[in-house]
Enzyme design. Sequence first.
Site, short mmCIF file in Angstrom:
data_model
loop_
_atom_site.label_atom_id
_atom_site.label_comp_id
_atom_site.label_asym_id
_atom_site.label_seq_id
_atom_site.Cartn_x
_atom_site.Cartn_y
_atom_site.Cartn_z
N GLY A 218 6.62 5.44 14.17
CA GLY A 218 6.30 5.23 12.30
C GLY A 218 5.97 7.13 12.26
O GLY A 218 6.39 7.28 11.50
N THR B 245 7.40 -1.96 10.47
CA THR B 245 6.88 -1.06 11.27
C THR B 245 4.85 -1.06 11.28
O THR B 245 4.57 -0.12 11.49
CB THR B 245 7.16 0.17 10.54
OG1 THR B 245 6.73 -0.62 8.94
CG2 THR B 245 8.73 0.51 10.47
N ILE C 156 2.43 3.53 2.63
CA ILE C 156 3.70 3.25 3.23
C ILE C 156 4.75 1.39 2.12
O ILE C 156 6.19 2.13 2.61
CB ILE C 156 3.37 2.73 4.69
CG1 ILE C 156 2.30 3.56 5.00
CG2 ILE C 156 4.60 2.60 5.32
CD1 ILE C 156 1.77 3.04 6.77
N ARG D 61 2.46 -3.82 12.88
CA ARG D 61 1.68 -4.30 13.48
C ARG D 61 2.51 -5.23 14.15
O ARG D 61 2.82 -6.59 13.91
CB ARG D 61 0.13 -4.55 13.68
CG ARG D 61 -0.51 -3.73 13.20
CD ARG D 61 -0.74 -2.25 14.78
NE ARG D 61 -1.10 -1.59 14.37
CZ ARG D 61 -1.36 -0.22 13.75
NH1 ARG D 61 0.01 -0.09 14.20
NH2 ARG D 61 -1.88 0.81 13.92
N GLY E 28 0.94 -1.30 -0.07
CA GLY E 28 -0.01 -0.33 0.29
C GLY E 28 0.85 1.32 -0.32
O GLY E 28 2.28 1.10 -0.65
N SER F 129 1.33 -8.32 -2.29
CA SER F 129 0.19 -7.99 -2.42
C SER F 129 -0.32 -8.65 -2.54
O SER F 129 -0.96 -9.22 -3.72
CB SER F 129 0.49 -6.56 -3.08
OG SER F 129 0.19 -5.40 -1.67
N ARG F 130 -1.93 -8.18 -2.34
CA ARG F 130 -3.83 -7.96 -2.67
C ARG F 130 -3.82 -8.00 -4.65
O ARG F 130 -4.07 -8.16 -5.14
CB ARG F 130 -4.66 -8.00 -1.86
CG ARG F 130 -5.26 -8.45 -0.73
CD ARG F 130 -6.01 -8.07 0.06
NE ARG F 130 -5.54 -6.53 0.73
CZ ARG F 130 -5.67 -5.82 1.70
NH1 ARG F 130 -7.01 -6.29 1.74
NH2 ARG F 130 -5.74 -4.27 2.29
N GLU G 77 2.24 -4.66 23.07
CA GLU G 77 2.99 -3.33 23.20
C GLU G 77 2.04 -3.27 24.52
O GLU G 77 1.21 -3.14 24.70
CB GLU G 77 2.44 -2.36 22.63
CG GLU G 77 3.00 -2.58 21.57
CD GLU G 77 2.93 -1.56 20.40
OE1 GLU G 77 2.73 -0.56 20.29
OE2 GLU G 77 3.93 -1.99 18.75
N HIS H 269 7.51 2.22 18.55
CA HIS H 269 6.33 2.84 18.42
C HIS H 269 6.57 3.88 17.14
O HIS H 269 4.95 4.95 17.97
CB HIS H 269 5.16 1.89 18.82
CG HIS H 269 4.04 1.90 17.62
ND1 HIS H 269 2.94 1.47 17.83
CD2 HIS H 269 3.22 2.77 16.56
CE1 HIS H 269 1.76 1.10 16.98
NE2 HIS H 269 2.45 2.36 16.38
C1 GLV Z 1 -0.28 3.80 13.89
O1 GLV Z 1 0.67 3.07 13.96
C2 GLV Z 1 -0.62 3.70 13.22
O2 GLV Z 1 -1.71 2.99 12.48
O3 GLV Z 1 -1.37 4.88 12.24
#
Ligand code: GLV
Length: 319
Positions: free
Chosen positions: A287, A236, A157, A238, A155, A176-177, A267, A285
């Site tokens: 990002g 980065t 990112i 989940r 996607g 990717s899908r 987390e 976390h």
């Molecule tokens: C952060 O982890 C987000 O999903 O925006």
Amino acid sequence: MSRVVVTGRVPDAALEKLRTKHEVDAWAGPESIGREELLRRVAGADAVVSLLTERIDSELLDAAGPQLKVVANVAVGYDNIDVPACTERGIVATNTPGVLTEATADIALGLILSATRRLGEGERLIRSGQDWKWGMFFLLGSSLQGKTLGVVGMGGIGQATARRAKAFGMEIVYQSRREIDPVLADELGARRVELDELLAVSDIVSLHCPYGPATHHLIGAEQLAAMKDTAYLINTARGPIVDEAALASALREGQIAGAGLDVFENEPSVHPGLLELENVVLVPHLGSATVETRTAMAMLAADNALAVLEGERPPAPIG
Ligand code: GLV
């Protein structure tokens, strides 16, 4: 005037925007809002602006009441929201795609560089006060030029990370899908492959897919064993996409060379097996954690909530 509950601290600009039209009840405590307090506060809310640390499930939606129209998450990921439970009740759920793409890709690149060039180890060594001096074979890492980046989840990112990697001289494969835009694929020289092939050919595997039942432990012992023993895993996205215990063991046994993690399975806990290893870079976390990005995320969440309260289509509905 509607009642908007904001479940945690967000930049003032977003609160001000909401306050021009509505009554805003924003949790301002230094710690996350407790569950009991959250359930109490949402009662009677027309909109909930939520942070990813809060679980938005049937219990919370029922506690809010039938007037609730929108849950606006201040995050692109929305695994904290039970979207079908929202849909069943006619509640619109929204997220913040786009505005955090570049910041998150920057962190992915940062982790790639930190892991492959052993920056964390070097930092710890200097701070420990140990003797060190330049040496031909001292803390040698691994170069990126000519290596292959495997992007899992192409996607926004994933694509932004691939662009950066391309600028560092890397080859790109992705799983990717969907096939990406052919012009971009051409520009990046990116080839779509199945996960098995991606794991086998990549020198860096970077995760950018959403988390859900289909991606729970997508990377476990079997997938780690399928990676090169010189390869690195970057997450980065989940935490629970990776089986953290299996990763700790793969890193300890030298099944892969290293890892860079911005997210964790439970987390804020981190698997103790990871904490004792030198070949993993651990960051908490971060990002989307720039002033500009967090402001843009909160503003987009506010716009989402405001649009629904006005009876309009929000800029970023989920689904
Ligand atoms: C952060 O982890 C987000 O999903 O925006």
